[in-house]
Scaffold this motif. Structure first.
Motif, PDB file in Angstrom:
ATOM      1  N   LYS A 148     -16.696  11.007 -25.945  1.00 18.77           N
ATOM      2  CA  LYS A 148     -17.475  11.423 -27.081  1.00 18.77           C
ATOM      3  C   LYS A 148     -16.626  11.832 -28.262  1.00 18.77           C
ATOM      4  O   LYS A 148     -16.957  11.673 -29.494  1.00 18.77           O
ATOM      5  N   GLY A 149     -15.418  12.409 -28.027  1.00 15.61           N
ATOM      6  CA  GLY A 149     -14.642  12.849 -29.138  1.00 15.61           C
ATOM      7  C   GLY A 149     -13.913  11.525 -29.763  1.00 15.61           C
ATOM      8  O   GLY A 149     -13.866  11.519 -31.021  1.00 15.61           O
ATOM      9  N   ILE A 150     -13.837  10.471 -29.058  1.00 11.76           N
ATOM     10  CA  ILE A 150     -13.240   9.194 -29.417  1.00 11.76           C
ATOM     11  C   ILE A 150     -14.285   8.633 -30.395  1.00 11.76           C
ATOM     12  O   ILE A 150     -14.100   8.170 -31.467  1.00 11.76           O
ATOM     13  N   GLN A 151     -15.759   8.684 -30.023  1.00 14.88           N
ATOM     14  CA  GLN A 151     -16.774   8.301 -30.968  1.00 14.88           C
ATOM     15  C   GLN A 151     -16.748   8.938 -32.194  1.00 14.88           C
ATOM     16  O   GLN A 151     -16.870   8.344 -33.220  1.00 14.88           O
ATOM     17  N   ARG A 152     -16.730  10.278 -32.140  1.00 16.57           N
ATOM     18  CA  ARG A 152     -16.682  11.128 -33.329  1.00 16.57           C
ATOM     19  C   ARG A 152     -15.283  10.875 -34.369  1.00 16.57           C
ATOM     20  O   ARG A 152     -15.681  10.613 -35.520  1.00 16.57           O
ATOM     21  N   LEU A 153     -14.484  10.557 -33.820  1.00 18.36           N
ATOM     22  CA  LEU A 153     -13.085  10.453 -34.422  1.00 18.36           C
ATOM     23  C   LEU A 153     -13.594   8.944 -35.409  1.00 18.36           C
ATOM     24  O   LEU A 153     -12.829   8.995 -36.433  1.00 18.36           O
ATOM     25  N   SER A 154     -13.792   8.201 -34.649  1.00 18.26           N
ATOM     26  CA  SER A 154     -14.278   6.685 -35.331  1.00 18.26           C
ATOM     27  C   SER A 154     -14.771   6.974 -36.578  1.00 18.26           C
ATOM     28  O   SER A 154     -14.968   6.037 -37.378  1.00 18.26           O
ATOM     29  N   ASN A 155     -15.767   7.712 -36.745  1.00 20.72           N
ATOM     30  CA  ASN A 155     -16.472   8.203 -38.113  1.00 20.72           C
ATOM     31  C   ASN A 155     -15.873   9.093 -39.149  1.00 20.72           C
ATOM     32  O   ASN A 155     -16.448   9.218 -40.129  1.00 20.72           O
ATOM     33  N   GLU A 156     -14.800   9.544 -38.836  1.00 21.16           N
ATOM     34  CA  GLU A 156     -13.860  10.414 -39.975  1.00 21.16           C
ATOM     35  C   GLU A 156     -13.247   9.203 -40.897  1.00 21.16           C
ATOM     36  O   GLU A 156     -13.016   8.276 -40.496  1.00 21.16           O
ATOM     37  N   PRO A 157     -13.418  10.008 -42.157  1.00 14.76           N
ATOM     38  CA  PRO A 157     -12.857   9.102 -43.153  1.00 14.76           C
ATOM     39  C   PRO A 157     -11.255   9.004 -43.222  1.00 14.76           C
ATOM     40  O   PRO A 157     -10.829   8.094 -43.777  1.00 14.76           O
ATOM     41  N   GLU A 158     -10.566   9.915 -42.732  1.00 17.01           N
ATOM     42  CA  GLU A 158      -9.179   9.928 -42.798  1.00 17.01           C
ATOM     43  C   GLU A 158      -8.784   8.987 -41.665  1.00 17.01           C
ATOM     44  O   GLU A 158      -9.278   8.960 -40.487  1.00 17.01           O
ATOM     45  N   GLN A 159      -7.584   8.389 -41.947  1.00 19.48           N
ATOM     46  CA  GLN A 159      -6.907   7.651 -40.883  1.00 19.48           C
ATOM     47  C   GLN A 159      -5.959   8.356 -39.854  1.00 19.48           C
ATOM     48  O   GLN A 159      -4.745   7.970 -39.735  1.00 19.48           O
ATOM     49  N   PHE A 160      -6.578   9.261 -39.379  1.00 22.52           N
ATOM     50  CA  PHE A 160      -5.761  10.054 -38.301  1.00 22.52           C
ATOM     51  C   PHE A 160      -5.219   9.065 -37.075  1.00 22.52           C
ATOM     52  O   PHE A 160      -5.988   7.954 -36.814  1.00 22.52           O
ATOM     53  N   THR A 161      -4.325   9.121 -36.468  1.00 26.39           N
ATOM     54  CA  THR A 161      -3.700   8.434 -35.346  1.00 26.39           C
ATOM     55  C   THR A 161      -4.127   9.017 -34.080  1.00 26.39           C
ATOM     56  O   THR A 161      -4.410  10.185 -33.601  1.00 26.39           O
ATOM     57  N   LEU A 162      -4.692   7.957 -33.272  1.00 25.58           N
ATOM     58  CA  LEU A 162      -5.458   8.269 -31.907  1.00 25.58           C
ATOM     59  C   LEU A 162      -4.262   7.882 -30.958  1.00 25.58           C
ATOM     60  O   LEU A 162      -4.004   6.767 -30.851  1.00 25.58           O
ATOM     61  N   ALA A 163      -4.001   8.924 -29.904  1.00 28.97           N
ATOM     62  CA  ALA A 163      -3.338   8.868 -28.877  1.00 28.97           C
ATOM     63  C   ALA A 163      -3.974   9.114 -27.561  1.00 28.97           C
ATOM     64  O   ALA A 163      -4.657  10.240 -27.619  1.00 28.97           O
ATOM     65  N   ILE A 164      -3.965   8.349 -26.361  1.00 34.84           N
ATOM     66  CA  ILE A 164      -4.783   8.545 -25.222  1.00 34.84           C
ATOM     67  C   ILE A 164      -3.538   8.784 -24.114  1.00 34.84           C
ATOM     68  O   ILE A 164      -2.527   7.989 -23.917  1.00 34.84           O
ATOM     69  N   SER A 165      -3.777   9.814 -23.346  1.00 39.77           N
ATOM     70  CA  SER A 165      -2.855  10.252 -22.288  1.00 39.77           C
ATOM     71  C   SER A 165      -3.621   9.599 -21.142  1.00 39.77           C
ATOM     72  O   SER A 165      -4.636   9.881 -20.624  1.00 39.77           O
TER      73      SER A 165
END
Length: 344
Positions: free
Chosen positions: A201-218
């Protein structure tokens, strides 16, 4: 009921200023004092009316964290224990380096929760239990304290300290929106990384953020049974479900994903484990960070040897997967990945 002013979002600050009968521009001034000038007292906010400052001080105290311990590693890494007024503590780590042109760089690894509820078997933080989520201001305080001590502006930020950022999504993202803004630290979104255990759910929410933050998966394993052993709290998120969420994220944002993979001898560094990871990365725009596990007290886990690490890099490269070995920093002060436990 009194609320710490730095626990409020920018929208809530704007609403508060309106309720106090002040013009809207006062909200911007207040936010700049809090996060641009990092004021520690309302007395410092000299362009705000005295009456407003008194009202804010009475109903919305200005609370900041304090550094109660600092350790310096032989490699220049610094680890801070930061305490908040209710006694909750977190650890924050700074990693200075040099760019190719010789200029100084600073990466800050900050926490989003005091303690961690995820209980990953290889991590000291999870073994210490969970205290609470951090507020917006408490997240930003760590960055400000670290920058001030290093006398250097952060060039990159990583939410890889204590806690699972997506279990404190709203406060974490609001804090990052603020530090990204020109009125605050003005750190570029592409230089800010959010590390998650794989909360869909967090990944899905982050995909809607306008900023291009980097996503890292443990990730730590592409074999379900092994991942369940290492990360029991994620056992209810099957690896295929996680991959679907990441594929959707990639299709929506066009951003590369980083997989963090702690290498543990005889556990997740086998030929079979390599085969599964190679397969998992197929069709994805991703980068793999291999991290030899850092030792924590009473843990049976040992790091993979350098020959195995090199073998994995070469094998993944042949499959078109960009892979690096991340050198551990600060392990001599228990400041490396998986070692944070608020020790003094």
């Amino acid at each position: 009921m009194k609320h710490d002013i730095k626990s409020l979002t920018r929208a809530e600050i704007a609403e508060l200023v309106k309720e106090l009968g002040q013009p809207s521009f006062r909200a911007k001034q207040l936010t700049q004092w809090l996060y641009g000038h990092h004021a520690r007292s309302y007395d410092d906010m000299t362009n705000l009316p005295t009456e407003l400052r008194q009202q804010l001080a009475e109903d919305h105290p200005l609370i900041s964290g304090s550094m109660i311990n600092r350790q310096v590693s032989s490699d220049g890494t610094r680890k801070y224990v930061i305490e908040f007024p209710d006694g909750a503590r977190v650890e924050t780590v700074t990693m200075p380096s040099r760019s190719t042109d010789g200029s100084a760089k600073l990466s800050i690894c900050f926490s989003t929760q005091a303690g961690c509820p995820m209980e990953c078997s290889f991590c000291a933080t999870g073994k210490g239990g969970f205290t609470r989520n951090l507020t917006i201001g408490e997240i930003i305080d760590q960055i400000v304290i670290a920058q001030t001590d290093m006398e250097l502006r952060a060039s990159s930020l990583v939410a890889m300290g204590q806690g699972e950022p997506f279990l404190n999504y709203d406060n974490t993202l609001e804090a990052l929106h603020i530090v990204n803004s020109k009125e605050s630290l003005n750190i570029g979104a592409r230089h800010i990384t959010i590390s998650t255990c794989g909360m869909v759910k967090g990944i899905q929410r982050l995909s809607n953020e306008p900023e291009q933050f980097t996503l890292a998966i443990s990730l730590h394993s592409a074999q379900q049974n092994v991942r369940n052993q290492l990360m029991p709290a994620m056992a209810n998120t099957p690896l295929p479900e996680l991959k679907r969420a990441l594929t959707e994220y990639r299709n929506k944002t066009n951003r590369r994903i980083t997989f963090e993979y702690i290498m543990i001898k005889g556990v997740n560094d086998t030929d079979e484990a390599l085969k599964h990871l190679s397969k998992y990365c197929e069709g994805m725009l991703c980068h793999v960070n291999l991290i030899p596990i850092n030792r924590i007290p009473s843990s049976p886990y040992q790091p993979s040897d350098s020959v195995t690490m090199r073998k994995w890099v070469d094998a993944l490269a042949k499959r078109g997967v960009e892979t690096t070995i991340r050198a551990s920093r600060g392990s001599d002060i228990a400041g490396a990945c998986g070692q944070l436990k608020n020790s003094l």
